[in-house]
Write an enzyme that holds these catalytic residues in place. Sequence first.
Site, PDB file in Angstrom:
ATOM      1  N   ASP A   1       1.666   3.611  -6.280  1.00  0.00           N
ATOM      2  CA  ASP A   1       1.522   4.234  -4.957  1.00  0.00           C
ATOM      3  C   ASP A   1       1.068   5.687  -5.026  1.00  0.00           C
ATOM      4  O   ASP A   1       1.575   6.466  -5.837  1.00  0.00           O
ATOM      5  CB  ASP A   1       2.862   4.196  -4.215  1.00  0.00           C
ATOM      6  CG  ASP A   1       3.186   2.804  -3.725  1.00  0.00           C
ATOM      7  OD1 ASP A   1       2.504   1.843  -4.136  1.00  0.00           O
ATOM      8  OD2 ASP A   1       4.127   2.681  -2.923  1.00  0.00           O
TER       9      ASP A   1
ATOM     10  N   ASP B   1       1.627  -7.776  -1.013  1.00  0.00           N
ATOM     11  CA  ASP B   1       2.304  -6.935  -1.998  1.00  0.00           C
ATOM     12  C   ASP B   1       2.897  -7.792  -3.128  1.00  0.00           C
ATOM     13  O   ASP B   1       2.861  -9.024  -3.082  1.00  0.00           O
ATOM     14  CB  ASP B   1       3.398  -6.137  -1.265  1.00  0.00           C
ATOM     15  CG  ASP B   1       3.562  -4.739  -1.842  1.00  0.00           C
ATOM     16  OD1 ASP B   1       3.171  -4.521  -3.003  1.00  0.00           O
ATOM     17  OD2 ASP B   1       4.120  -3.875  -1.129  1.00  0.00           O
TER      18      ASP B   1
ATOM     19  N   TRP C   1      -0.724  -3.305  -7.728  1.00  0.00           N
ATOM     20  CA  TRP C   1      -0.631  -1.987  -8.377  1.00  0.00           C
ATOM     21  C   TRP C   1      -1.398  -1.895  -9.701  1.00  0.00           C
ATOM     22  O   TRP C   1      -0.998  -1.151 -10.599  1.00  0.00           O
ATOM     23  CB  TRP C   1       0.838  -1.608  -8.603  1.00  0.00           C
ATOM     24  CG  TRP C   1       1.740  -1.982  -7.477  1.00  0.00           C
ATOM     25  CD1 TRP C   1       1.624  -1.560  -6.177  1.00  0.00           C
ATOM     26  CD2 TRP C   1       2.883  -2.852  -7.516  1.00  0.00           C
ATOM     27  NE1 TRP C   1       2.624  -2.110  -5.417  1.00  0.00           N
ATOM     28  CE2 TRP C   1       3.411  -2.900  -6.223  1.00  0.00           C
ATOM     29  CE3 TRP C   1       3.500  -3.569  -8.539  1.00  0.00           C
ATOM     30  CZ2 TRP C   1       4.529  -3.670  -5.905  1.00  0.00           C
ATOM     31  CZ3 TRP C   1       4.609  -4.327  -8.226  1.00  0.00           C
ATOM     32  CH2 TRP C   1       5.121  -4.377  -6.935  1.00  0.00           C
TER      33      TRP C   1
HETATM   34  C1  GAL Z   1       4.401  -0.884  -2.100  1.00  0.00           C
HETATM   35  C2  GAL Z   1       2.923  -0.708  -1.793  1.00  0.00           C
HETATM   36  C3  GAL Z   1       2.789   0.335  -0.700  1.00  0.00           C
HETATM   37  C4  GAL Z   1       3.550  -0.139   0.528  1.00  0.00           C
HETATM   38  C5  GAL Z   1       5.004  -0.440   0.165  1.00  0.00           C
HETATM   39  C6  GAL Z   1       5.760  -1.074   1.328  1.00  0.00           C
HETATM   40  O1  GAL Z   1       4.545  -1.848  -3.092  1.00  0.00           O
HETATM   41  O2  GAL Z   1       2.235  -0.316  -2.948  1.00  0.00           O
HETATM   42  O3  GAL Z   1       1.426   0.548  -0.391  1.00  0.00           O
HETATM   43  O4  GAL Z   1       2.931  -1.286   1.047  1.00  0.00           O
HETATM   44  O5  GAL Z   1       5.086  -1.313  -0.941  1.00  0.00           O
HETATM   45  O6  GAL Z   1       7.048  -1.424   0.989  1.00  0.00           O
END
Ligand code: GAL
Length: 401
Positions: free
Chosen positions: A215, A160, A194
């Site tokens: 997301d 991430d 992202w």
């Molecule tokens: C976001 C990610 C999600 C999930 C989340 C967990 O940045 O896009 O898919 O992994 O963090 O905190």
Amino acid sequence: MYNRKLILTVVFLSICLVSNLPSMNCPANAFTIDNGLARTPPMGWNSWNKFGCNVSETLIREIADAMVASGMKAAGYRYVNIDDCWQVSRDSAGRIVADPVRFPAGIKALADYVHSKGLKLGIYTDAGTMTCEKRPGSLDHEIQDAKTYAAWGVDYVKIDWCNTEGLDPQKQYSKFRAALAQSGRPIVFSICNWGQNQPWTWGPATGNLWRTTGDIRDNWASVLKILDNPSQQHADAAGPGGWNDPDMLEVGNGKMTDTEYRSHFSLWAIMAAPLIAGNDLRTMTQATKDILMNSEVIAVDQDPAGKQGSRVRAEGGLEVWAKPLKETATVAVALFNRTEAPASISAEWADIGLPPGKAKVRDLWSHSDRDLASNSFKTSVPAHGVVMLKITSAKSRPNGD
Ligand code: GAL
């Protein structure tokens, strides 16, 4: 004798490899991570969409059991992926530590269990100082973490991009690429920044999949937003070994209708997206099972040619999406109705890349053959729904039409 053109090509491609500057127009997928993995889009499950931080070894074991018992494994789903919140600290040697309350037996034992079911285990970290849920990140621990995951038997890592102020994604993700390559274990590398910093330009050389959007949420507006995201236009960056990732599936999570979930699943298949289920596999309705395990739609997603499909026509909320398949003169087509009322939508051979003439039409949701069609195929599509087809030109057959 030197071949000048060959030398210039090698020099150009080498500069592409090193710089990957978008302005150079480097051929998409000219350099893939080439770790032999994800030759078709990865299929599996991830904890985040349904369970958020509420992860534990009990949940993961039960999901692995359900993946087998429900038929998901037989349908092609393989990876059981733990997302954020499994980790709590680092020990005195800097090694990452799993939550001892939620994962008392540790990740290695969990990986062994998942492997004993013929499945694979995935894990999650962050390129920055902390994950999005403020657990320890991997910054400056890239090599150590990759080794730890390999020693545990991890098969897939999602990385991430929270808490990365001042860091360059291409550089940071390349560090992981190298660390994973040296880890001694084949590990699918899922990049999650992202869609920022144009990952379709450097993603193919760095990871096996790269998120192209923010997301997903369990609602119709979110699905439409992802489909309309300009990052989805980079279909030519995708191919065996490297895939655009429009985020995980929400099918079965309850806030959309089954018609909407069918559209979501069909369009993800047309986009050759990773099919990572995000629902509770232990309690699926028959309708959810029928969507997630539709073998004819999965075959479109998993087509060995690895071509990402795209929208080829859009008028007043009525759309035609097409994905060329490996089979000669064959295209997967989604007729997609975004409006609030049923409507007729027509796939024109000229739009979907088929030669004029007759073609065989297979309906991938009703699992039946439709009448032979000439030059176009028109049918009614429910509100928010799709009709998904496989269309094969009669010209591909030796006796013509
Ligand atoms: C976001 C990610 C999600 C999930 C989340 C967990 O940045 O896009 O898919 O992994 O963090 O905190």
